[in-house]
Design an enzyme around this catalytic site. Structure first.
Site, PDB file in Angstrom:
ATOM      1  N   GLY A 204      37.545  44.452  52.526  1.00  0.00           N
ATOM      2  CA  GLY A 204      37.868  43.268  53.341  1.00  0.00           C
ATOM      3  C   GLY A 204      38.512  42.287  52.519  1.00  0.00           C
ATOM      4  N   THR A 208      36.083  36.930  52.119  1.00  0.00           N
ATOM      5  CA  THR A 208      34.645  37.349  52.163  1.00  0.00           C
ATOM      6  C   THR A 208      33.891  38.068  51.086  1.00  0.00           C
ATOM      7  OG1 THR A 208      35.228  37.610  54.573  1.00  0.00           O
ATOM      8  CG2 THR A 208      33.500  38.836  53.828  1.00  0.00           C
ATOM      9  N   GLU A 226      36.587  45.869  47.512  1.00  0.00           N
ATOM     10  CA  GLU A 226      37.865  46.371  47.528  1.00  0.00           C
ATOM     11  C   GLU A 226      38.543  45.449  48.457  1.00  0.00           C
ATOM     12  OE1 GLU A 226      40.992  47.175  49.022  1.00  0.00           O
ATOM     13  OE2 GLU A 226      40.506  48.980  49.804  1.00  0.00           O
ATOM     14  N   CYS A 261      45.707  47.880  52.963  1.00  0.00           N
ATOM     15  CA  CYS A 261      45.506  47.228  51.860  1.00  0.00           C
ATOM     16  C   CYS A 261      46.611  47.442  50.670  1.00  0.00           C
ATOM     17  CB  CYS A 261      44.049  47.733  51.211  1.00  0.00           C
ATOM     18  SG  CYS A 261      42.823  47.627  52.246  1.00  0.00           S
TER      19      CYS A 261
END
Length: 454
Positions: A204, A208, A226, A261
């Protein structure tokens, strides 16, 4: 908790969220079931995971429709994701015994030295919405193969897919107590951090992920993160075909609406091919259709999250205020659904949010550079370090550039790509630890050294 279709803004389903009591019960089930799952042995666990993959194949249309309904990606891209998950499962299951079995290090008269790999125990997988099948498989399949029990928290934006994952794993032969879902949003994630898990694996945002890492530090258990990137790509002046490279790199920037990502988020082009590349790149993007993700031929669906529209609008406004030009796009689309026009921005610089902060949407900044040295300077100008790409006809030229970039993956004449045989890992604010490959398999076990005399 309401599950909302991002294309229509209709409520798909109401889901009951977990609470402290229900999570405590699920955690106890995992603790109780994990020893037997470990004792089952790697060969039997592999067979069960292969059963799971086979079910994905037979049910791909249903699963793709569910995924599209809750995250908004076009149906063909949903099918691609599920097929990609099966490809990763194939490599992981075929190589699990090789990399998780005992390693004989020394065998001589009176002495045996070996390494065994023991599962962590009960692990927590806090997953992402953008590729719930792919980023999920990276963790929960590998963890299960290694003999762990898994508490899996799907993103609140991919909850229905999480429920499908649970159902199919149990149909495949994974015991009910070995895989449990934690359903809910931020508050449920907080509760998971309070449980005595044996490892945490998160995909995420950086914000966070950093918070999770800080909360887990006192537990002294593995915590793998990640967290995305601001991935650069450089187009050198010796490419063989500008049109082909423009099409490939546009797809790297805009596939899945840029919600990957490892999406290309910054492009640098050597100055003497800049205009020609820009022309072909823009033509390619304008040729793709935007619309309802359930219709054939759609490339751009809605964004998965409404709040990301504001992020993109802010990046566009900031760039324009600092001198950038919008070649195409730049606005949300009026009406139902979280749609944003595919956007190409030029005359950019690194004072702009667009070139510094993760966009996670259909927007790209393209910058002209004089040579390789200037390209390296700007490619390295980031707090992230997930991937970096170079397009050039010369492999050694590309490698000389990529070795100077602090990223977990380097691409020559490709981008936005993941292979199960290679480690998927980040640097700096993109995180740490590895998924996939033998390195990823070893992320879910602890080595034990055996000194055997006699």
């Amino acid at each position: 908790m309401q599950i909302i279709n991002p294309a229509t803004e209709e409520v798909l389903q109401d889901i009951s969220e977990d609470n402290k009591n229900s999570l405590d019960i699920k955690f106890q089930l995992l603790n109780k079931a994990q020893p037997a799952w470990r004792a089952l042995g790697i060969i039997q666990r592999v067979k069960i995971i292969q059963n799971f993959s086979a079910l994905l194949e037979t049910q791909i249309e249903t699963l793709a429709a569910v995924l599209t309904s809750e995250v908004g990606k076009p149906l063909q891209q949903s099918r691609n994701e599920i097929n990609g998950a099966r490809t990763r499962i194939k490599w992981l299951s075929e190589n699990a015994e090789k990399y998780l079995g005992d390693e004989e290090m020394t065998l001589s008269e009176g002495l045996e030295e070996k390494i065994s790999y023991e599962p962590l125990g009960v692990v927590c997988n806090i997953s992402a919405w953008n590729y719930p099948w792919l980023v999920g498989v990276n963790v929960f399949v590998t963890a299960l193969l290694a003999g762990n029990a898994v508490m899996y928290k799907p993103s609140e934006f991919a909850t229905l897919t999480g429920l499908e994952i649970e159902k199919l794993l149990k149909q495949s032969g994974v015991p009910a107590g070995v895989f449990q879902l934690a359903l809910g949003a931020k508050e449920v994630g907080e509760l998971l951090l309070d449980l005595p898990m044996n490892g945490y694996f998160f995909t995420g945002s950086y914000k966070t992920g950093r918070y999770i890492y800080q909360k887990c530090a006192a537990k002294m258990v593995p915590c793998q993160l990640e967290m995305g990137g601001k991935d650069p790509l450089y187009v050198a002046n010796d490419i063989a075909d500008i049109k082909i490279v423009a099409a490939a790199t546009a797809d790297g920037a805009f596939y899945n609406n840029g919600q990957s990502c490892c999406s290309v988020e910054r492009i640098y082009v050597e100055e003497n091919i800049y205009e020609a590349y820009l022309d072909e790149f823009t033509k390619e993007v304008k040729s793709w259709k935007l619309g309802n993700p359930t219709e054939d031929g759609i490339y751009f669906g809605p964004l998965a999250r409404k709040q990301q529209l504001i992020v993109l609008e802010n990046q566009v406004s900031d760039a324009q205020s600092k001198g950038a030009r919008i070649l195409t796009g730049g606005r949300r689309i009026a009406g139902k659904g979280y749609y944003f026009e595919p956007t190409i921005v030029v005359d950019v610089n690194h004072d702009m949010l667009l070139m510094k902060e993760e966009s996670f949407g259909p927007i790209i900044g393209i910058m002209k550079v004089k040579n390789d040295a200037e390209a390296v300077r700007w490619m390295a100008y980031t707090e992230y370090g997930l991937t970096a790409s170079v397009y050039s006809s010369k492999k050694n030229r590309a490698e000389n550039i990529l070795v100077q970039i602090n990223s977990g993956s380097g691409y020559w004449n490709c981008c936005d790509r993941v292979s199960a045989a290679l480690p998927w890992s980040g640097r700096k604010h993109s995180g740490f630890g590895s998924a996939l490959s033998h390195a990823g398999l070893h992320s879910f076990v602890r080595p034990k050294a055996w000194h055997l005399h006699g």
